[in-house]
Write a protein that holds these residues in place. Structure first.
Motif, PDB file in Angstrom:
ATOM      1  N   ALA A  63       0.862   3.665   1.945  1.00  0.00           N
ATOM      2  CA  ALA A  63       0.181   4.342   3.708  1.00  0.00           C
ATOM      3  C   ALA A  63       1.446   2.871   3.966  1.00  0.00           C
ATOM      4  O   ALA A  63       1.426   2.942   5.394  1.00  0.00           O
ATOM      5  N   ASN A  86       0.402   1.099   5.593  1.00  0.00           N
ATOM      6  CA  ASN A  86       0.014   0.529   6.736  1.00  0.00           C
ATOM      7  C   ASN A  86       0.531  -1.002   7.463  1.00  0.00           C
ATOM      8  O   ASN A  86      -0.391  -2.095   7.306  1.00  0.00           O
ATOM      9  N   GLU A 134       7.392  -9.554  12.828  1.00  0.00           N
ATOM     10  CA  GLU A 134       6.299  -9.967  13.309  1.00  0.00           C
ATOM     11  C   GLU A 134       5.129  -9.238  12.002  1.00  0.00           C
ATOM     12  O   GLU A 134       3.964  -9.863  11.610  1.00  0.00           O
ATOM     13  N   VAL A 136       2.899 -11.415   9.323  1.00  0.00           N
ATOM     14  CA  VAL A 136       0.733 -11.714   9.394  1.00  0.00           C
ATOM     15  C   VAL A 136       0.109 -12.191   8.135  1.00  0.00           C
ATOM     16  O   VAL A 136      -0.625 -13.269   8.697  1.00  0.00           O
ATOM     17  N   PHE A 159       1.231  -1.296   0.089  1.00  0.00           N
ATOM     18  CA  PHE A 159       0.075   0.538  -0.389  1.00  0.00           C
ATOM     19  C   PHE A 159       1.204   1.426   0.030  1.00  0.00           C
ATOM     20  O   PHE A 159       2.339   1.302   0.624  1.00  0.00           O
ATOM     21  N   ARG A 215       6.076  -8.001   3.268  1.00  0.00           N
ATOM     22  CA  ARG A 215       5.207  -8.777   3.979  1.00  0.00           C
ATOM     23  C   ARG A 215       3.899  -9.564   2.832  1.00  0.00           C
ATOM     24  O   ARG A 215       3.024 -10.942   2.912  1.00  0.00           O
ATOM     25  N   MET A 242      10.307  -1.463  15.339  1.00  0.00           N
ATOM     26  CA  MET A 242       8.903  -1.345  15.295  1.00  0.00           C
ATOM     27  C   MET A 242       8.849   0.108  13.964  1.00  0.00           C
ATOM     28  O   MET A 242       9.731   0.229  13.529  1.00  0.00           O
ATOM     29  N   LEU A 282       1.194  -2.472  10.986  1.00  0.00           N
ATOM     30  CA  LEU A 282       0.747  -2.588  12.102  1.00  0.00           C
ATOM     31  C   LEU A 282       1.135  -2.196  13.079  1.00  0.00           C
ATOM     32  O   LEU A 282       2.389  -2.595  13.185  1.00  0.00           O
ATOM     33  N   PRO A 283       1.451  -0.215  13.681  1.00  0.00           N
ATOM     34  CA  PRO A 283       2.323   0.291  14.608  1.00  0.00           C
ATOM     35  C   PRO A 283       2.552  -0.687  15.707  1.00  0.00           C
ATOM     36  O   PRO A 283       3.849  -0.014  16.077  1.00  0.00           O
ATOM     37  N   SER A 284       2.429  -1.702  15.908  1.00  0.00           N
ATOM     38  CA  SER A 284       2.046  -2.292  17.479  1.00  0.00           C
ATOM     39  C   SER A 284       3.095  -2.997  17.460  1.00  0.00           C
ATOM     40  O   SER A 284       3.705  -4.066  18.398  1.00  0.00           O
ATOM     41  N   LEU A 285       3.263  -3.703  15.871  1.00  0.00           N
ATOM     42  CA  LEU A 285       4.343  -4.940  15.606  1.00  0.00           C
ATOM     43  C   LEU A 285       5.441  -4.603  14.873  1.00  0.00           C
ATOM     44  O   LEU A 285       5.666  -3.693  14.650  1.00  0.00           O
ATOM     45  N   THR A 286       6.595  -5.683  15.459  1.00  0.00           N
ATOM     46  CA  THR A 286       8.035  -5.579  15.362  1.00  0.00           C
ATOM     47  C   THR A 286       8.103  -5.536  13.689  1.00  0.00           C
ATOM     48  O   THR A 286       6.429  -5.963  12.772  1.00  0.00           O
TER      49      THR A 286
END
Lengths: 384, 247
Positions: free
Chosen positions: B93, B95, B104, B108, B91, B156, B140, B97-101
């Motif tokens: 932006a 996208n 991680e 996903v 994407f 990803r 992060m 996930l800000p709380s995953l390293t």
């Protein structure tokens, strides 16, 4: 996906702590207030619980609760003793008498007069002295809390001096000497409890034609106490209750005729509502802020069922933590107040009650968030 | 073989009580092994088209087959499973996930596909190594630059070995050099046997990486070289329709 859900939840610290705080508050209010309520209600019949030996309490049929004494004639005692199935029946005096302290102050006391011969109806536990010491002239036994607080004196430095064995009191102008200190459960009015013999109590009490408050009855072995209450009622025209029945009568009176349940009920409802509002709003806002992340997961192939489980898991986690903290704080509160006048009882049913309450809040919070996520259009991930 | 084969695609939206047509009979083919760029002015239907191709939206009419599978004919469950297994996303932006390293985040898609977390993390680490972020596994997203975040997004999109990679403006937020590196990476890592890439972009600087460029306007493809049997490599002539910058 559970791991991702947990990391998402804890990644937003401020929201996470906000939700936990809301649920902790709700859980605290939903356990602490009912615990005080249960404590108060237990106190309403604590005097009955403390008298362990008799099976049945006999009294005037108009009595509504334990402190609503409507005296009987002493002759009623013999009528009850004559009822088939009664093993023994003993008189009990219960009344309010003013005590004059050595410093000149007055304090109303709950005076209990026990059968002179058997001393049945005495305190559940003696801390100092013996129950038999009541047979000495002018003797009384005082409950520990009364001796420490309302009957205690203040020294010149302001320090409390509790009433102790050997001290003198004046009960309605009658000399009384303290021969023992007993441990009793605090009563609803929290007045000092003074035990003495039935005959001495009658002397101390203001002159009245009738002074017998209750008749304590033991059923013969093999006789069902409930059946015996009916027999006593039919033979004497008096009211007879089992210990549990009398406790229930007292409890129901307070429930129906005082504002206590309504007041505490309002507190609990407010705790629930405020907790639900804070936790629900914060959880919803947390979901809204993570909507894009849910959309990304949806676009990448995570189904609605998976996202539903993620949100429920997040709600469950904050619920458990908030509940645990709330219950923990309530326990600490109860422990800190254990030696004060505050009534506090924390039975397991309250844990269940508040647990259900917190889980309801979490489900409501999750519910509004779930709807938003379920209807989420994953194509939004292509928008910046 | 065609990775994507669309015929007569139409898609409309309700807006202010009126139906606005985002796609008006689109025909598009993307051969396996090719990188196609989709260009055109804002609002011309590019995002709607890739959403339909990726199975995120259903077309109103027409057919769209991805590796021979008509996504519209699949049940919701099967469509999700197809998307999870066969399509990778990058994407504009990022996208992440800000709380995953980084690791991680890259794992996903495998976790969505039911791969056990340790295995998924290992595969993600390998993929991040391939995109040059082997040393930033525990970082992060907030600790990474834009280019690094986009590389995590690329890792990803590739970690579950999808057949079709859909990219939405993957370089528009990046500077020239970083954008080029990202495109080299995408083309190098993604375009092995059996895969295809479709990239929506306004970024002229990366046109040189395209095998084909399809121009869209007003809900239709103005020119699709695969259909027109035009040369796969875009012309370098400034006035060529294939080189015209989007509006």
């Amino acid at each position: 996906m559970s791991y991702i859900a947990i990391r998402m939840l804890m990644g937003d610290r401020s929201k996470y702590l906000g939700i936990i705080m809301g649920l902790t508050f709700a859980s605290l209010i939903m356990t602490q207030q009912p615990a005080i309520f249960v404590g108060l209600m237990t106190r309403s019949f604590s005097f009955i619980s403390d008298v362990g030996l008799p099976d049945i309490w006999v009294m005037d049929p108009k009595v509504q609760f334990v402190d609503d004494v409507k005296p009987l004639q002493d002759t009623e005692l013999y009528r009850v003793r004559g009822v088939s199935g009664v093993d023994w029946a003993m008189p009990l005096y219960k009344g309010l008498i003013k005590a004059r302290l050595t410093n000149g102050n007055f304090q109303t006391c709950n005076v209990i007069g026990l059968d002179d011969a058997t001393l049945i109806g005495g305190p559940p536990e003696m801390l100092e002295g013996r129950l038999e010491d009541l047979r000495r002239a002018d003797s009384v036994i005082v409950d520990r809390d009364g001796a420490k607080e309302k009957l205690g004196l203040k020294g010149p430095d302001g320090q409390a001096i509790p009433l102790k064995v050997g001290d003198l009191l004046e009960l309605n102008d009658h000399r009384a000497i303290v021969v023992g200190i007993a441990k009793t459960t605090r009563t609803f009015q929290s007045q000092p409890v003074v035990y003495t013999t039935y005959s001495r109590a009658k002397n101390m009490a203001p002159r009245e034609r009738k002074l017998l408050s209750f008749i304590l009855v033991k059923a013969k072995p093999g006789v069902d106490p409930k059946d015996l209450t009916r027999t006593i009622e039919s033979h004497t025209g008096l009211a007879a209750y089992t210990q549990k029945g009398f406790q229930d009568l007292t409890y129901n009176y307070y429930m129906k005729n005082t504002g206590i349940p309504i007041n505490f009920g309002i507190s609990v409802a407010l705790g629930f509502l405020v907790g639900a509002a804070i936790a629900g709003q914060t959880f919803y806002s947390f979901t809204l802020e993570n909507l894009r992340q849910f959309a990304v997961l949806k676009a990448m192939g995570a189904g609605n069922g998976t996202l539903l489980m993620m949100i429920l898991l997040q709600a469950f986690i904050v619920g458990i933590i908030g509940y645990g903290l709330g219950v923990g704080l309530t326990s600490v509160f109860g422990w800190a107040m254990r030696n004060t006048i505050l009534s506090f009882r924390f039975p397991w049913q309250l844990l269940l009650f508040s647990g259900v309450g917190v889980m309801l809040i979490c489900l409501m919070a999750a519910g509004i968030s779930i709807r938003k996520v379920m209807t989420l259009e994953p194509a939004m991930v292509f928008k910046t | 073989m065609m990775a994507v084969h669309c015929r007569n695609l139409t898609k409309g939206y309700e807006a202010g009580g009126q139906k606005v047509m985002a796609l008006r009979g689109v025909n598009l083919d993307i051969p396996v092994g090719q990188l196609m760029m989709l260009v055109g002015p804002s609002g011309c239907g590019k995002t709607t088209l890739i959403s339909v191709i990726a199975g995120i939206l259903d077309q109103d009419e027409g057919t769209c087959e991805v590796y021979g599978v008509d996504l519209k004919s699949l049940s919701d469950h099967d469509k999700l499973a197809f998307r999870a297994k066969n399509i990778g996303f990058v994407f504009q932006a990022y996208n992440l996930l800000p709380s995953l390293t980084a690791q991680e985040n890259a794992a996903v898609p495998l976790i969505i596909n039911g791969v056990k977390r340790p295995l998924a993390l290992q595969a993600a680490a390998n993929m991040l190594d391939r995109v040059g972020l082997g040393q930033r596994l525990t970082s992060m997203p907030s600790q990474l630059s834009g280019g690094q975040q986009q590389r995590v997004a690329i890792a990803r999109s590739l970690v579950h070995d999808p057949k079709l990679i859909v990219c939405d403006e993957p370089t528009s937020a990046l500077d020239h050099d970083t954008g080029h590196r990202v495109m080299e990476l995408l083309k190098g890592v993604a375009l092995d046997a059996g895969k295809a890439l479709i990239i929506v972009t306004h970024d002229e600087r990366i046109f040189e990486f395209a095998d084909t460029i399809a121009h869209m306007d007003d809900g239709n493809i103005l020119r699709n070289p695969s259909l027109d049997e035009a040369p796969d490599v875009p012309s370098n002539e400034p006035n060529s329709p294939l080189r015209q910058p989007p509006c």
